[in-house]
Structure formats: C-alpha cells, structure tokens
Design an enzyme around this catalytic site. Structure first.
Site, PDB file in Angstrom:
ATOM      1  N   ALA A 212       0.873  -1.173   0.000  1.00  0.00           N
ATOM      2  CA  ALA A 212       0.000   0.000   0.000  1.00  0.00           C
ATOM      3  C   ALA A 212       0.912   1.225   0.000  1.00  0.00           C
ATOM      4  O   ALA A 212       2.079   1.146   0.402  1.00  0.00           O
ATOM      5  CB  ALA A 212      -0.884  -0.021   1.235  1.00  0.00           C
TER       6      ALA A 212
ATOM      7  N   GLY B   4       0.635  -5.073   0.837  1.00  0.00           N
ATOM      8  CA  GLY B   4      -0.577  -5.112   0.010  1.00  0.00           C
ATOM      9  C   GLY B   4      -0.355  -5.785  -1.342  1.00  0.00           C
ATOM     10  O   GLY B   4      -1.302  -6.310  -1.929  1.00  0.00           O
TER      11      GLY B   4
ATOM     12  N   GLU C 271      -0.592  -9.420  -0.646  1.00  0.00           N
ATOM     13  CA  GLU C 271      -2.017  -9.682  -0.371  1.00  0.00           C
ATOM     14  C   GLU C 271      -2.830  -9.682  -1.669  1.00  0.00           C
ATOM     15  O   GLU C 271      -3.725 -10.516  -1.856  1.00  0.00           O
ATOM     16  CB  GLU C 271      -2.536  -8.636   0.628  1.00  0.00           C
ATOM     17  CG  GLU C 271      -1.943  -8.848   2.017  1.00  0.00           C
ATOM     18  CD  GLU C 271      -2.061  -7.654   2.953  1.00  0.00           C
ATOM     19  OE1 GLU C 271      -1.820  -6.514   2.500  1.00  0.00           O
ATOM     20  OE2 GLU C 271      -2.381  -7.847   4.133  1.00  0.00           O
TER      21      GLU C 271
ATOM     22  N   GLU D  21       5.091  -5.330   7.031  1.00  0.00           N
ATOM     23  CA  GLU D  21       4.392  -4.277   7.774  1.00  0.00           C
ATOM     24  C   GLU D  21       4.967  -4.067   9.176  1.00  0.00           C
ATOM     25  O   GLU D  21       4.941  -2.965   9.715  1.00  0.00           O
ATOM     26  CB  GLU D  21       2.891  -4.606   7.899  1.00  0.00           C
ATOM     27  CG  GLU D  21       2.110  -4.455   6.602  1.00  0.00           C
ATOM     28  CD  GLU D  21       2.073  -5.717   5.755  1.00  0.00           C
ATOM     29  OE1 GLU D  21       2.923  -6.612   5.956  1.00  0.00           O
ATOM     30  OE2 GLU D  21       1.179  -5.808   4.897  1.00  0.00           O
TER      31      GLU D  21
HETATM   32  N1  CO8 Z   1       4.584   3.140  -0.808  1.00  0.00           N
HETATM   33  C1  CO8 Z   1       4.986   4.314  -1.315  1.00  0.00           C
HETATM   34  N2  CO8 Z   1       6.131   4.468  -2.001  1.00  0.00           N
HETATM   35  C2  CO8 Z   1       6.884   3.369  -2.197  1.00  0.00           C
HETATM   36  C3  CO8 Z   1       6.528   2.113  -1.692  1.00  0.00           C
HETATM   37  C4  CO8 Z   1       5.306   2.019  -0.966  1.00  0.00           C
HETATM   38  N3  CO8 Z   1       4.859   0.845  -0.480  1.00  0.00           N
HETATM   39  N4  CO8 Z   1       7.492   1.230  -2.035  1.00  0.00           N
HETATM   40  C5  CO8 Z   1       8.416   1.919  -2.731  1.00  0.00           C
HETATM   41  N5  CO8 Z   1       8.056   3.208  -2.832  1.00  0.00           N
HETATM   42  C6  CO8 Z   1       8.768   4.293  -3.504  1.00  0.00           C
HETATM   43  C7  CO8 Z   1      10.011   4.718  -2.728  1.00  0.00           C
HETATM   44  O1  CO8 Z   1       9.669   5.642  -1.716  1.00  0.00           O
HETATM   45  C8  CO8 Z   1      10.853   5.332  -3.840  1.00  0.00           C
HETATM   46  O2  CO8 Z   1      10.355   6.602  -4.100  1.00  0.00           O
HETATM   47  P1  CO8 Z   1      11.430   7.810  -4.414  1.00  0.00           P
HETATM   48  O3  CO8 Z   1      12.103   7.396  -5.695  1.00  0.00           O
HETATM   49  O4  CO8 Z   1      10.558   9.020  -4.565  1.00  0.00           O
HETATM   50  O5  CO8 Z   1      12.354   7.867  -3.267  1.00  0.00           O
HETATM   51  C9  CO8 Z   1      10.523   4.465  -5.048  1.00  0.00           C
HETATM   52  O6  CO8 Z   1       9.288   3.814  -4.739  1.00  0.00           O
HETATM   53  C10 CO8 Z   1      11.570   3.401  -5.311  1.00  0.00           C
HETATM   54  O7  CO8 Z   1      11.752   2.651  -4.110  1.00  0.00           O
HETATM   55  P2  CO8 Z   1      13.186   2.444  -3.420  1.00  0.00           P
HETATM   56  O8  CO8 Z   1      14.110   3.557  -3.756  1.00  0.00           O
HETATM   57  O9  CO8 Z   1      12.948   2.174  -1.971  1.00  0.00           O
HETATM   58  O10 CO8 Z   1      13.675   1.135  -4.172  1.00  0.00           O
HETATM   59  P3  CO8 Z   1      14.692   0.036  -3.621  1.00  0.00           P
HETATM   60  O11 CO8 Z   1      15.007  -0.844  -4.778  1.00  0.00           O
HETATM   61  O12 CO8 Z   1      15.803   0.666  -2.883  1.00  0.00           O
HETATM   62  O13 CO8 Z   1      13.811  -0.811  -2.546  1.00  0.00           O
HETATM   63  C11 CO8 Z   1      11.857  -1.967  -1.756  1.00  0.00           C
HETATM   64  C12 CO8 Z   1      12.704  -1.541  -2.982  1.00  0.00           C
HETATM   65  C13 CO8 Z   1      12.647  -2.957  -0.910  1.00  0.00           C
HETATM   66  C14 CO8 Z   1      10.585  -2.612  -2.291  1.00  0.00           C
HETATM   67  C15 CO8 Z   1      11.526  -0.717  -0.919  1.00  0.00           C
HETATM   68  O14 CO8 Z   1      10.985   0.286  -1.774  1.00  0.00           O
HETATM   69  C16 CO8 Z   1      10.531  -0.966   0.161  1.00  0.00           C
HETATM   70  O15 CO8 Z   1      10.876  -1.498   1.192  1.00  0.00           O
HETATM   71  N6  CO8 Z   1       9.248  -0.549  -0.030  1.00  0.00           N
HETATM   72  C17 CO8 Z   1       8.222  -0.644   0.960  1.00  0.00           C
HETATM   73  C18 CO8 Z   1       7.749  -2.065   1.114  1.00  0.00           C
HETATM   74  C19 CO8 Z   1       6.697  -2.163   2.204  1.00  0.00           C
HETATM   75  O16 CO8 Z   1       6.958  -1.882   3.349  1.00  0.00           O
HETATM   76  N7  CO8 Z   1       5.484  -2.565   1.828  1.00  0.00           N
HETATM   77  C20 CO8 Z   1       4.393  -2.717   2.740  1.00  0.00           C
HETATM   78  C21 CO8 Z   1       3.630  -1.447   2.833  1.00  0.00           C
HETATM   79  S1  CO8 Z   1       2.372  -1.513   4.076  1.00  0.00           S
HETATM   80  C22 CO8 Z   1       1.124  -2.358   3.337  1.00  0.00           C
HETATM   81  O17 CO8 Z   1       1.197  -2.762   2.214  1.00  0.00           O
HETATM   82  C23 CO8 Z   1      -0.077  -2.610   4.177  1.00  0.00           C
HETATM   83  C24 CO8 Z   1      -1.280  -3.004   3.306  1.00  0.00           C
HETATM   84  C25 CO8 Z   1      -2.564  -2.874   4.078  1.00  0.00           C
HETATM   85  C26 CO8 Z   1      -2.926  -1.478   4.320  1.00  0.00           C
HETATM   86  C27 CO8 Z   1      -4.113  -1.380   5.175  1.00  0.00           C
HETATM   87  C28 CO8 Z   1      -4.677   0.040   5.211  1.00  0.00           C
HETATM   88  C29 CO8 Z   1      -4.548   0.777   6.467  1.00  0.00           C
END
Ligand code: CO8
Length: 259
Positions: free
Chosen positions: A67, A112, A115, A135
């Site tokens: 998400a 997400g 999921e 998460e």
């Molecule tokens: N949300 C928003 N932006 C994101 C997300 C995300 N989930 N994932 C990546 N991005 C963005 C980064 O901020 C970055 O943006 P920018 O270039 O502006 O800095 C861009 O995408 C590229 O990402 P990275 O530079 O981080 O790329 P890397 O190759 O270094 O890393 C990863 C890739 C490992 C995937 C890393 O981006 C990461 O850890 N992302 C987050 C993963 C995560 O924690 N996902 C779970 C999110 S919580 C969730 O899904 C809960 C769902 C249920 C919600 C319920 C509602 C309340």
C-alpha cells in the site's frame, strides 16, 4: 473508461490484462488505484466476453511494493480502518470473480502487493520476484488480509515467522512454501502467463466457474457442508451443454468443443 493508475487491455480470447501502473513508486496501491481496480472489475463482470484476468505490475522491478506508505501515513484510525476495509473488499472481489484470475508477479510483491497476489487464483512469478509482509517494520500489522490468507496458504508457523520478522522470500522459497505455482525467467513471464491463460479459457466455462466457487467458498466451510456444496454443483453441471459435449467428445474420441 479512462484510468490514471492502471492499464486494462483485452489481449485475446477473452483474456484481459490489468497492469498496476505506478512504476515510480513500485506500483504502490493508493486509494485511487484500488478504486480503479474496483471499477475495472465492474466492467469485466458486466462483460460476458471476459474469460480470464491477468494482473501484473508495470516495469521490471515490482508487481506491487505494498500500500502507498506516503498516503497511508496521514490516515487517522478510522480512515485507516476504512482504507483497509475498502482494500479487503476489492481483493475479495477477485476471489469471488466469475472468471479465473492469475497474478503475474514480476518483482516485489510486498505487503498489500503480496495480499493482492494471494487473492488471485494462481501466482506465476518471475525469477527475480520477492514476496513478504514487511508491515512489522512500519509498526503495523497487515491490513489487506495478509494475516488470514497467508495462514491458509502456507500454514500458521510460517505465517507467524514472516509476519513477526518481515522477512522477504525469493521466488524459489515462496514456491517451496506453496505460495507460487510456477517460476519463469522475467522476460518470458508474460508469454508463459498467456500460454496458461489460453489453455484455461479453452476449457468449459461453466466448469471453471463451478470449480472456482467450490474451492474459494468451500475452504471456509465445515467439510460436510463443503462436500454437500460440491455434490450440488456436480449435479448442476449435468444440466449444462458443456457436460453433454465433454462426455460425448470423450466417447467419440475427439477434442471437446466448448462454447
Ligand atoms: N509506498 C509508497 N512508495 C513506495 C513504496 C510504498 N509501499 N514502495 C516503494 N516506494 C517508492 C520509494 O519511496 C521510492 O520513491 P522515491 O524514488 O521518490 O524515493 C521508489 O518507490 C523506489 O523505491 P526504493 O528507492 O525504496 O527502491 P529500492 O530498490 O531501494 O527498494 C523496496 C525496494 C525494498 C521494495 C523498498 O521500496 C521498500 O521497502 N518498499 C516498501 C515495502 C513495504 O513496506 N510494503 C508494505 C507497505 S504496508 C502495506 O502494504 C499494508 C497493506 C494494508 C494497508 C491497510 C490500510 C490501512
């Protein structure tokens, strides 16, 4: 219909591809994207020609990296609950869809994203794909059904390990745990997905619908009730032209021609 965050493309033979199209944020799911998926499902369900849905992510790095954290961080408790409920509803629609749904996981499927993939009937993964529910590292539990669907797919101990640690699985490990059906090189994922899709849509549509209902709904029923449901559906299939054609074709030693 014009979409901002997804692409919806008919490919062939009733197979439609839905691409989550926010590659700059690794296809993170914000509310608007989920709303567009919901609208796309309205359209696909209303169209009798829809035979199968493929879901994938834009680019070669991510299916969906979760998400949208930037959007989520601003939510209060009630808004977070509403967002979770909305997301859960959209994913449930995939499980209840009247057509098969295949996830083509072409990179990160986290939170997400994992999921979303788990709500699809099958998961075909690229060799660089990664799965996980990280998460815990954001100080929250899963919110789009991860704690429940992962348990049903891989069992309780592995679910708890993955949720407690946020550990990310590579494609092979995810396949070993039963999350992934097949792994393909990234460059052939789409072709292989399409091959499987065309094979599936060549089968009896009625039987596909009955099978999907039986497996999706039956898994949460007591066994006796689920078996009664199977019996009912089995009986029902004997009033379908596909049953007549399928059995006649077998006895006439020819391929069935299902409409
Ligand atoms: N949300 C928003 N932006 C994101 C997300 C995300 N989930 N994932 C990546 N991005 C963005 C980064 O901020 C970055 O943006 P920018 O270039 O502006 O800095 C861009 O995408 C590229 O990402 P990275 O530079 O981080 O790329 P890397 O190759 O270094 O890393 C990863 C890739 C490992 C995937 C890393 O981006 C990461 O850890 N992302 C987050 C993963 C995560 O924690 N996902 C779970 C999110 S919580 C969730 O899904 C809960 C769902 C249920 C919600 C319920 C509602 C309340």
């Amino acid at each position: 219909m014009r979409y901002q965050h997804i692409l919806l493309e008919p490919i062939e033979a009733g197979v439609v591809r839905l691409t989550i199209n926010r590659p700059k944020v690794l296809n993170a799911l914000n509310r608007a994207t989920l709303e567009e998926i919901d609208q796309a499902l309205d359209l696909l369900e209303a169209n009798k020609n829809t035979r199968l849905l493929l879901i994938t992510g834009a680019g070669d790095k991510a299916f969906v990296a979760g998400a949208d954290i930037e959007e989520m961080r601003q939510l209060n408790s009630l808004e977070a609950k509403a967002f979770s409920a909305f997301g859960l509803g959209v994913l449930r629609r995939l499980e209840n869809a009247t057509f098969p749904v295949i996830a083509l996981v072409n990179g990160f499927a986290l939170g997400g994203g994992c999921e979303l993939a788990m709500s699809c009937d099958l998961i075909l993964a690229s060799d660089n794909s990664k799965f996980g529910q990280p998460e815990i590292n954001l100080g929250i539990p899963p919110g789009f059904g991860g704690s429940q669907r992962l348990t049903r797919l891989v069992g309780r101990p592995m679910t708890l390990e993955l949720l407690y640690t946020g550990r990310i699985l590579g494609a092979e490990e995810a396949q070993r745990f039963g999350l992934v059906n097949h792994i393909f090189p990234q460059e052939s994922l789409m072709t292989k997905g399409m091959e499987m899709a065309l094979d599936i849509v060549s089968k009896s549509r009625t039987s596909l619908q009955l099978i999907k209902q039986l497996v999706q709904r039956g898994q949460d029923l007591p066994l006796d009730n689920a078996c009664i449901m199977e019996s009912d559906q089995f009986g029902l299939s004997f009033s379908s032209p596909d049953q007549t054609e399928g059995m006649a074709a077998f006895l006439e030693k020819r391929a069935p021609n299902f409409n």
